[in-house]
Design a protein around this motif. Sequence first.
Motif, mmCIF file in Angstrom:
data_model
loop_
_atom_site.group_PDB
_atom_site.id
_atom_site.type_symbol
_atom_site.label_atom_id
_atom_site.label_comp_id
_atom_site.label_asym_id
_atom_site.label_seq_id
_atom_site.Cartn_x
_atom_site.Cartn_y
_atom_site.Cartn_z
ATOM 1 N N LYS A 189 0.805 -1.360 0.133
ATOM 2 C CA LYS A 189 0.023 -0.092 0.111
ATOM 3 C C LYS A 189 0.966 1.237 0.160
ATOM 4 C CE LYS A 189 -3.641 -1.613 2.932
ATOM 5 N NZ LYS A 189 -4.386 -1.646 4.384
ATOM 6 N N GLN A 190 0.645 2.177 -0.939
ATOM 7 C CA GLN A 190 1.404 3.344 -0.956
ATOM 8 C C GLN A 190 1.060 4.308 0.203
ATOM 9 O OE1 GLN A 190 1.560 5.438 -4.612
ATOM 10 N NE2 GLN A 190 2.793 7.348 -3.713
ATOM 11 N N PHE A 191 -0.306 4.535 0.364
ATOM 12 C CA PHE A 191 -0.792 5.318 1.469
ATOM 13 C C PHE A 191 -1.122 4.338 2.792
ATOM 14 C CE2 PHE A 191 -1.111 7.603 -2.348
ATOM 15 C CZ PHE A 191 -0.502 8.858 -2.065
ATOM 16 N N LEU A 192 -0.623 4.777 4.039
ATOM 17 C CA LEU A 192 -0.659 4.079 5.144
ATOM 18 C C LEU A 192 -1.560 4.563 6.095
ATOM 19 C CD1 LEU A 192 2.923 2.938 5.255
ATOM 20 C CD2 LEU A 192 0.910 1.293 4.477
ATOM 21 N N GLU A 193 -2.523 3.891 6.799
ATOM 22 C CA GLU A 193 -3.363 4.414 7.797
ATOM 23 C C GLU A 193 -2.394 4.816 8.854
ATOM 24 O OE1 GLU A 193 -6.439 1.734 8.890
ATOM 25 O OE2 GLU A 193 -7.388 2.013 6.751
ATOM 26 N N THR A 194 -2.717 6.033 9.635
ATOM 27 C CA THR A 194 -1.745 6.192 10.697
ATOM 28 C C THR A 194 -2.211 7.080 11.894
ATOM 29 O OG1 THR A 194 -0.876 8.284 9.652
ATOM 30 C CG2 THR A 194 0.656 6.358 9.192
ATOM 31 N N GLY A 195 -3.657 7.170 11.679
ATOM 32 C CA GLY A 195 -4.173 7.793 12.782
ATOM 33 C C GLY A 195 -5.806 8.324 12.692
ATOM 34 N N LYS A 196 -6.248 8.737 13.397
ATOM 35 C CA LYS A 196 -7.748 9.462 13.218
ATOM 36 C C LYS A 196 -7.810 10.674 14.116
ATOM 37 C CE LYS A 196 -12.524 7.715 14.104
ATOM 38 N NZ LYS A 196 -13.184 6.611 14.870
ATOM 39 N N VAL B 274 -9.606 12.920 16.223
ATOM 40 C CA VAL B 274 -10.555 12.632 17.148
ATOM 41 C C VAL B 274 -11.382 13.766 17.931
ATOM 42 C CG1 VAL B 274 -9.536 10.302 17.752
ATOM 43 C CG2 VAL B 274 -8.638 12.270 19.094
ATOM 44 N N ALA B 275 -10.854 14.803 17.603
ATOM 45 C CA ALA B 275 -11.192 16.085 18.333
ATOM 46 C C ALA B 275 -10.761 17.531 17.821
ATOM 47 C CB ALA B 275 -11.099 16.147 19.958
ATOM 48 N N THR B 276 -11.352 18.531 18.090
ATOM 49 C CA THR B 276 -10.652 19.841 17.615
ATOM 50 C C THR B 276 -9.770 20.249 19.034
ATOM 51 O OG1 THR B 276 -12.565 21.106 18.686
ATOM 52 C CG2 THR B 276 -12.511 20.454 16.420
ATOM 53 N N HIS B 277 -8.856 21.264 18.821
ATOM 54 C CA HIS B 277 -7.994 21.494 19.940
ATOM 55 C C HIS B 277 -7.907 23.252 19.701
ATOM 56 C CE1 HIS B 277 -4.604 21.153 22.657
ATOM 57 N NE2 HIS B 277 -4.186 22.212 21.869
ATOM 58 N N GLY B 278 -8.631 23.618 20.709
ATOM 59 C CA GLY B 278 -8.641 25.184 20.739
ATOM 60 C C GLY B 278 -9.575 25.830 19.781
ATOM 61 N N ILE B 279 -9.378 27.190 19.350
ATOM 62 C CA ILE B 279 -10.494 27.854 18.442
ATOM 63 C C ILE B 279 -9.952 28.202 17.164
ATOM 64 C CG2 ILE B 279 -11.764 28.448 20.512
ATOM 65 C CD1 ILE B 279 -10.518 31.353 19.870
ATOM 66 N N ALA B 280 -8.362 27.847 16.922
ATOM 67 C CA ALA B 280 -7.736 28.298 15.788
ATOM 68 C C ALA B 280 -7.656 27.322 14.471
ATOM 69 C CB ALA B 280 -6.372 28.787 15.989
ATOM 70 N N GLY B 281 -8.585 26.264 14.802
ATOM 71 C CA GLY B 281 -8.613 25.253 13.544
ATOM 72 C C GLY B 281 -7.798 23.825 13.905
ATOM 73 N N GLU B 282 -7.019 23.785 14.974
ATOM 74 C CA GLU B 282 -6.212 22.645 15.171
ATOM 75 C C GLU B 282 -7.145 21.364 15.455
ATOM 76 O OE1 GLU B 282 -2.135 24.391 16.869
ATOM 77 O OE2 GLU B 282 -3.742 24.226 18.183
ATOM 78 N N VAL B 283 -6.540 20.252 15.087
ATOM 79 C CA VAL B 283 -7.319 19.010 15.642
ATOM 80 C C VAL B 283 -6.348 18.220 16.365
ATOM 81 C CG1 VAL B 283 -8.584 19.014 13.476
ATOM 82 C CG2 VAL B 283 -6.697 18.122 13.130
ATOM 83 N N ARG B 284 -7.023 17.225 17.101
ATOM 84 C CA ARG B 284 -6.006 16.149 17.787
ATOM 85 C C ARG B 284 -6.208 14.861 16.889
ATOM 86 N NH1 ARG B 284 -6.092 16.485 23.552
ATOM 87 N NH2 ARG B 284 -6.228 18.584 24.411
ATOM 88 N N ILE B 285 -4.938 14.319 16.471
ATOM 89 C CA ILE B 285 -5.135 13.061 15.820
ATOM 90 C C ILE B 285 -4.425 11.876 16.904
ATOM 91 C CG2 ILE B 285 -3.982 12.008 14.016
ATOM 92 C CD1 ILE B 285 -3.704 14.557 12.517
ATOM 93 N N GLN B 286 -5.247 11.021 17.031
ATOM 94 C CA GLN B 286 -4.826 9.818 17.859
ATOM 95 C C GLN B 286 -3.911 8.986 16.927
ATOM 96 O OE1 GLN B 286 -5.881 8.767 20.970
ATOM 97 N NE2 GLN B 286 -3.890 7.428 20.695
ATOM 98 N N PRO B 287 -2.888 8.815 16.986
ATOM 99 C CA PRO B 287 -1.745 8.269 16.336
ATOM 100 C C PRO B 287 -1.942 6.507 16.325
ATOM 101 C CG PRO B 287 -0.406 8.863 18.252
ATOM 102 C CD PRO B 287 -2.023 9.484 18.440
ATOM 103 N N TRP B 288 -1.695 6.053 15.316
ATOM 104 C CA TRP B 288 -1.563 4.698 15.236
ATOM 105 C C TRP B 288 -0.324 4.166 14.814
ATOM 106 C CZ3 TRP B 288 -6.551 4.222 11.485
ATOM 107 C CH2 TRP B 288 -7.779 4.565 12.366
ATOM 108 N N CYS B 289 0.595 4.792 15.317
ATOM 109 C CA CYS B 289 2.182 4.348 15.223
ATOM 110 C C CYS B 289 2.945 4.203 16.552
ATOM 111 C CB CYS B 289 2.598 5.331 14.337
ATOM 112 S SG CYS B 289 2.176 7.272 14.737
ATOM 113 N N ASP B 290 4.261 3.650 16.678
ATOM 114 C CA ASP B 290 4.849 3.550 17.724
ATOM 115 C C ASP B 290 4.883 4.707 18.605
ATOM 116 O OD1 ASP B 290 4.966 0.781 16.909
ATOM 117 O OD2 ASP B 290 7.014 0.912 16.322
ATOM 118 N N GLU B 291 5.285 5.903 17.861
ATOM 119 C CA GLU B 291 5.493 7.069 18.503
ATOM 120 C C GLU B 291 4.647 8.104 18.016
ATOM 121 O OE1 GLU B 291 8.087 7.329 21.051
ATOM 122 O OE2 GLU B 291 8.539 5.298 21.089
ATOM 123 N N ALA B 292 4.112 8.811 18.891
ATOM 124 C CA ALA B 292 3.251 10.171 18.332
ATOM 125 C C ALA B 292 4.156 10.992 17.599
ATOM 126 C CB ALA B 292 2.603 10.714 19.365
#
Length: 174
Positions: free
Chosen positions: A4-11, A13-31
């Motif tokens: 697979k060329q493109f690998l799932e690495t996270g999801k 899960v939520a927003t972070h603050g009010i400036a458009g940031e998001v929280r990604i739950q990593p699916w890898c050994d190290e965040a």
Amino acid sequence: MSYKQFLETGKIVATHGIAGEVRIQPWCDEAEFLTEFDALYFDAAGKTQRTVERARVHKNVVVVKFKGVDSVEEAQSLRNQIVYIDREELELPEGTYFIQDLIGLEVLDADDPQTVYGTLCEVSQPGANDVYHIRRPDGTENLIPAIPDVVVQTDLDGNRMFIRPLKGLFDDED
């Protein structure tokens, strides 16, 4: 073997603050791994690319600001989105593999390749080293430690892994 060329690495899960940031739950050994990419993808074909303005680790999640996502509402629209990386944008150290590439490998005896133990069906990460789950032809599973003393060779192109099991790992073989 086709990778697979493109690998799932996270999801996302939520927003972070009010400036458009998001929280990604990593699916890898190290965040921290996810903070190294200039772009993440929102589909397995790599057609939907998002440029990463900045990324940092915060309490075991990765906080990402994507270019063009500037409000909490825009960030909220990305919630539950799976994120992918392009495997061509990184180089793994020798002897390191993506779990997705290991799943499905035929597991053979390193000293007697006619002996087939089964198929690698899962990788668990309980602590010091990974544990490979080997599904036997009869449907039972054996667990082997992913250590150099046991895993002798991994041949992704040949879709095979050669092991030298420690005594007792395959009791029915003794």
